[in-house]
Design a protein around this motif. Structure first.
Motif, PDB file in Angstrom:
ATOM      1  N   TYR A 214      24.146  62.068  18.188  1.00 48.51           N
ATOM      2  CA  TYR A 214      24.834  62.923  18.165  1.00 48.51           C
ATOM      3  C   TYR A 214      26.564  62.881  17.919  1.00 48.51           C
ATOM      4  O   TYR A 214      26.610  61.764  17.930  1.00 48.51           O
ATOM      5  CB  TYR A 214      24.794  63.722  19.765  1.00 48.51           C
ATOM      6  CG  TYR A 214      25.353  62.449  20.687  1.00 48.51           C
ATOM      7  CD1 TYR A 214      26.563  62.825  21.353  1.00 48.51           C
ATOM      8  CD2 TYR A 214      24.805  61.685  21.380  1.00 48.51           C
ATOM      9  CE1 TYR A 214      27.324  62.130  22.276  1.00 48.51           C
ATOM     10  CE2 TYR A 214      25.397  60.683  22.140  1.00 48.51           C
ATOM     11  CZ  TYR A 214      26.587  60.980  22.307  1.00 48.51           C
ATOM     12  OH  TYR A 214      27.168  60.071  23.449  1.00 48.51           O
ATOM     13  N   SER A 215      27.049  64.025  17.545  1.00 50.20           N
ATOM     14  CA  SER A 215      28.472  63.795  17.240  1.00 50.20           C
ATOM     15  C   SER A 215      29.398  64.452  18.239  1.00 50.20           C
ATOM     16  O   SER A 215      30.770  64.279  18.320  1.00 50.20           O
ATOM     17  CB  SER A 215      28.618  64.143  15.980  1.00 50.20           C
ATOM     18  OG  SER A 215      28.385  65.874  15.765  1.00 50.20           O
TER      19      SER A 215
ATOM     20  N   GLN B 180      28.229  69.920  22.971  1.00 47.81           N
ATOM     21  CA  GLN B 180      27.183  70.763  22.281  1.00 47.81           C
ATOM     22  C   GLN B 180      25.958  70.258  22.704  1.00 47.81           C
ATOM     23  O   GLN B 180      25.091  71.071  23.180  1.00 47.81           O
ATOM     24  CB  GLN B 180      27.426  70.643  20.921  1.00 47.81           C
ATOM     25  CG  GLN B 180      28.424  71.436  20.256  1.00 47.81           C
ATOM     26  CD  GLN B 180      28.562  71.586  18.821  1.00 47.81           C
ATOM     27  OE1 GLN B 180      27.426  71.379  18.025  1.00 47.81           O
ATOM     28  NE2 GLN B 180      29.502  71.597  17.997  1.00 47.81           N
ATOM     29  N   LEU B 181      25.705  68.854  22.847  1.00 48.43           N
ATOM     30  CA  LEU B 181      24.327  68.591  23.569  1.00 48.43           C
ATOM     31  C   LEU B 181      24.492  69.066  25.057  1.00 48.43           C
ATOM     32  O   LEU B 181      23.222  69.099  25.330  1.00 48.43           O
ATOM     33  CB  LEU B 181      24.471  66.788  23.320  1.00 48.43           C
ATOM     34  CG  LEU B 181      23.085  66.244  23.577  1.00 48.43           C
ATOM     35  CD1 LEU B 181      22.032  66.772  22.752  1.00 48.43           C
ATOM     36  CD2 LEU B 181      23.012  64.680  23.476  1.00 48.43           C
TER      37      LEU B 181
ATOM     38  N   ALA C 223      29.826  72.884   1.306  1.00 51.80           N
ATOM     39  CA  ALA C 223      30.590  71.902   2.616  1.00 51.80           C
ATOM     40  C   ALA C 223      29.361  71.692   3.611  1.00 51.80           C
ATOM     41  O   ALA C 223      28.721  72.619   3.969  1.00 51.80           O
ATOM     42  CB  ALA C 223      32.032  72.826   3.014  1.00 51.80           C
ATOM     43  N   GLU C 224      29.403  70.439   3.939  1.00 58.08           N
ATOM     44  CA  GLU C 224      28.504  70.110   4.851  1.00 58.08           C
ATOM     45  C   GLU C 224      29.137  69.334   6.021  1.00 58.08           C
ATOM     46  O   GLU C 224      29.773  68.410   5.800  1.00 58.08           O
ATOM     47  CB  GLU C 224      27.373  69.358   4.323  1.00 58.08           C
ATOM     48  CG  GLU C 224      26.267  68.514   5.077  1.00 58.08           C
ATOM     49  CD  GLU C 224      25.153  67.994   4.487  1.00 58.08           C
ATOM     50  OE1 GLU C 224      24.279  67.957   4.863  1.00 58.08           O
ATOM     51  OE2 GLU C 224      25.439  67.461   3.403  1.00 58.08           O
ATOM     52  N   LEU C 225      28.869  69.688   7.390  1.00 61.70           N
ATOM     53  CA  LEU C 225      29.397  68.821   8.381  1.00 61.70           C
ATOM     54  C   LEU C 225      28.580  67.469   8.794  1.00 61.70           C
ATOM     55  O   LEU C 225      27.444  67.681   8.944  1.00 61.70           O
ATOM     56  CB  LEU C 225      29.264  69.816   9.666  1.00 61.70           C
ATOM     57  CG  LEU C 225      29.957  69.067  10.628  1.00 61.70           C
ATOM     58  CD1 LEU C 225      31.358  69.147  10.904  1.00 61.70           C
ATOM     59  CD2 LEU C 225      29.822  70.063  12.080  1.00 61.70           C
ATOM     60  N   GLU C 226      29.333  66.436   8.619  1.00 59.21           N
ATOM     61  CA  GLU C 226      28.791  65.053   8.952  1.00 59.21           C
ATOM     62  C   GLU C 226      29.401  64.375  10.021  1.00 59.21           C
ATOM     63  O   GLU C 226      30.380  63.799   9.480  1.00 59.21           O
ATOM     64  CB  GLU C 226      28.620  64.443   7.499  1.00 59.21           C
ATOM     65  CG  GLU C 226      27.897  64.979   6.366  1.00 59.21           C
ATOM     66  CD  GLU C 226      27.855  64.033   5.052  1.00 59.21           C
ATOM     67  OE1 GLU C 226      28.884  63.257   5.068  1.00 59.21           O
ATOM     68  OE2 GLU C 226      27.136  64.442   4.210  1.00 59.21           O
ATOM     69  N   GLY C 227      28.886  64.471  11.181  1.00 61.66           N
ATOM     70  CA  GLY C 227      29.599  64.106  12.063  1.00 61.66           C
ATOM     71  C   GLY C 227      30.999  64.716  12.521  1.00 61.66           C
ATOM     72  O   GLY C 227      31.149  65.669  12.626  1.00 61.66           O
TER      73      GLY C 227
END
Length: 403
Positions: free
Chosen positions: A20-21, A25-26, A151-155
């Motif tokens: 998880y980042s 949210q978790l 565009a992509e969210l990576e962590g």
């Protein structure tokens, strides 16, 4: 969990292990499960759950907060307004500015890596909504036919890929990697419906697209998480709706641990991300009911047919109660985009239909105290009690809250 999130982690017995980042949210996801998911570790996650439950309990105990005045619309109230679209116009202004910023970050290069926090602060995008903004941008950012950006969210970072278009349009039909990713997103939204209408498994739909446009190059894009079970359920209900056939379903209602069987007349399917819903007439309850497909264990078409009920149009929540909900400043902007009314102190107020108290409890817990039910009073009391009970159920009641 395995069906929807299996690709994001692994099971060790009954324990789901995932990277998880964002711990908040978790924690939101755990709270929405209303006791069906128990945080074991790390301690920061358990503490985030405890602090969230304490905040929910505090804000639903005693009298509710006083409301500020509603902001005065700047337009002429007598002018007939256009119906609201699925995406508010203000969102496109943010997307346009975001696109320009991402292109500038790439410069003359083909890609760039930007801290996610930089975009959140610069464009006032809630952290939990950043990925949604980026996915929407990926679908609409063709920039006058000159640029395409993915565009992509990576962590904690956002990876940006840029492509120039020119002679590409004069070549034989073939998807670029970015176009392929856009189709992958489209398959996530409507793929099961396409497959059901074509009487073809989703992987065969994908292969036909590959034969037409070339092999998808999708090393950076995960497979859609629509599982084969959910795809089969969509196909089953599509057939039943077309042929007007009764369906027997095994369903687990939110907040319950047992399965129940229902006989339903299916009328329509609807995609409400991340879930599919089928709107029906429940013959056992003699009432309109909507069911989430991810909560079904099985659906079987019977030999019995039905005639559409005169004047019946399923609305999902026809006999629902109305709850008044206040959204605090951190999430008010997101709530306004979905129909809430902005107030002068930066909060937002909404009235929402509530089909079942269990659903509302899960929804309010998800926002970790930033969404406050003002009325009816019995629902406020129920949420406060459930927050207190859940702290014990999840084993976090004795944790100390950080000052």
């Amino acid at each position: 969990v395995d069906r929807v999130y299996g690709e994001a982690g692994r099971f060790e017995g009954d324990v789901f292990v995932t990277e998880y980042s964002n711990v908040e949210q978790l924690a939101s996801w755990i709270l929405r499960q209303d006791g069906r998911a128990v945080p074991l570790e790390p301690d920061e996650l358990r503490r985030a759950v405890k602090e969230s439950l304490a905040r929910v309990h505090e804000r639903h105990s005693g009298d509710g907060p006083k409301l500020a005045r509603e902001t005065t619309p700047s337009h002429n109230a007598d002018v007939t307004e256009r119906p609201a679209g699925p995406v508010v116009p203000e969102r496109f202004a943010v997307l346009q500015s975001l696109l320009a910023y991402l292109l500038a970050a790439c410069g003359e290069g083909r890609d760039a890596v930007i801290p996610a926090r930089e975009l959140v602060e610069r464009f006032s995008i809630p952290e939990e909504e950043l990925e949604e903004h980026l996915q929407l941008l990926n679908l609409v950012n063709f920039g006058g036919g000159c640029y395409t950006v993915y565009a992509e969210l990576e962590g904690d970072t956002v990876r940006v890929d840029k492509e120039l278009y020119g002679d590409t349009f004069r070549l034989p039909p073939r998807l670029t990697p970015l176009e392929a990713r856009a189709i992958r997103l489209a398959l996530e939204f409507v793929g099961p419906m396409i497959a059901a209408d074509a009487h073809t498994p989703l992987d065969r739909v994908r292969r036909k697209l590959e034969e037409t446009f070339g092999q998808f190059e999708l090393t950076q894009t995960p497979e859609p998480h629509v599982g084969s079970e959910e795809e089969q359920l969509v196909a089953t209900f599509t057939e039943a709706i077309r042929d007007r056939r009764i369906v027997e379903v095994e369903y687990q209602k939110e907040g319950e641990q047992t399965w129940s069987k229902r006989l339903v007349e299916p009328y329509s399917l609807e995609r409400k991300l991340p879930n599919w819903q089928v709107h029906t007439w429940d013959r056992m309850r003699e009432a309109e009911r909507s069911f989430r497909l991810d909560r079904m264990r099985n659906a079987a078409i019977t030999d019995e047919t039905y005639e559409p009920r005169p004047g019946f149009e399923p609305h999902g929540l026809r006999d629902a109660r109305t709850a008044k909900v206040l959204y605090t400043k951190p999430i008010a902007r997101w709530a306004v985009e979905r129909g809430a009314h902005p107030l002068k102190d930066g909060t937002a107020l909404a009235e929402m239909p509530v089909g079942s108290p269990e659903w509302l409890v899960g929804e309010i817990l998800f926002y970790r105290g930033e969404a406050i039910v003002l009325e009816p009073e019995d629902l406020r009391t129920r949420i406060a009690q459930r927050a207190k009970e859940l702290a014990t159920d999840l084993g976090v009641a004795r944790l100390r809250i950080r000052s």
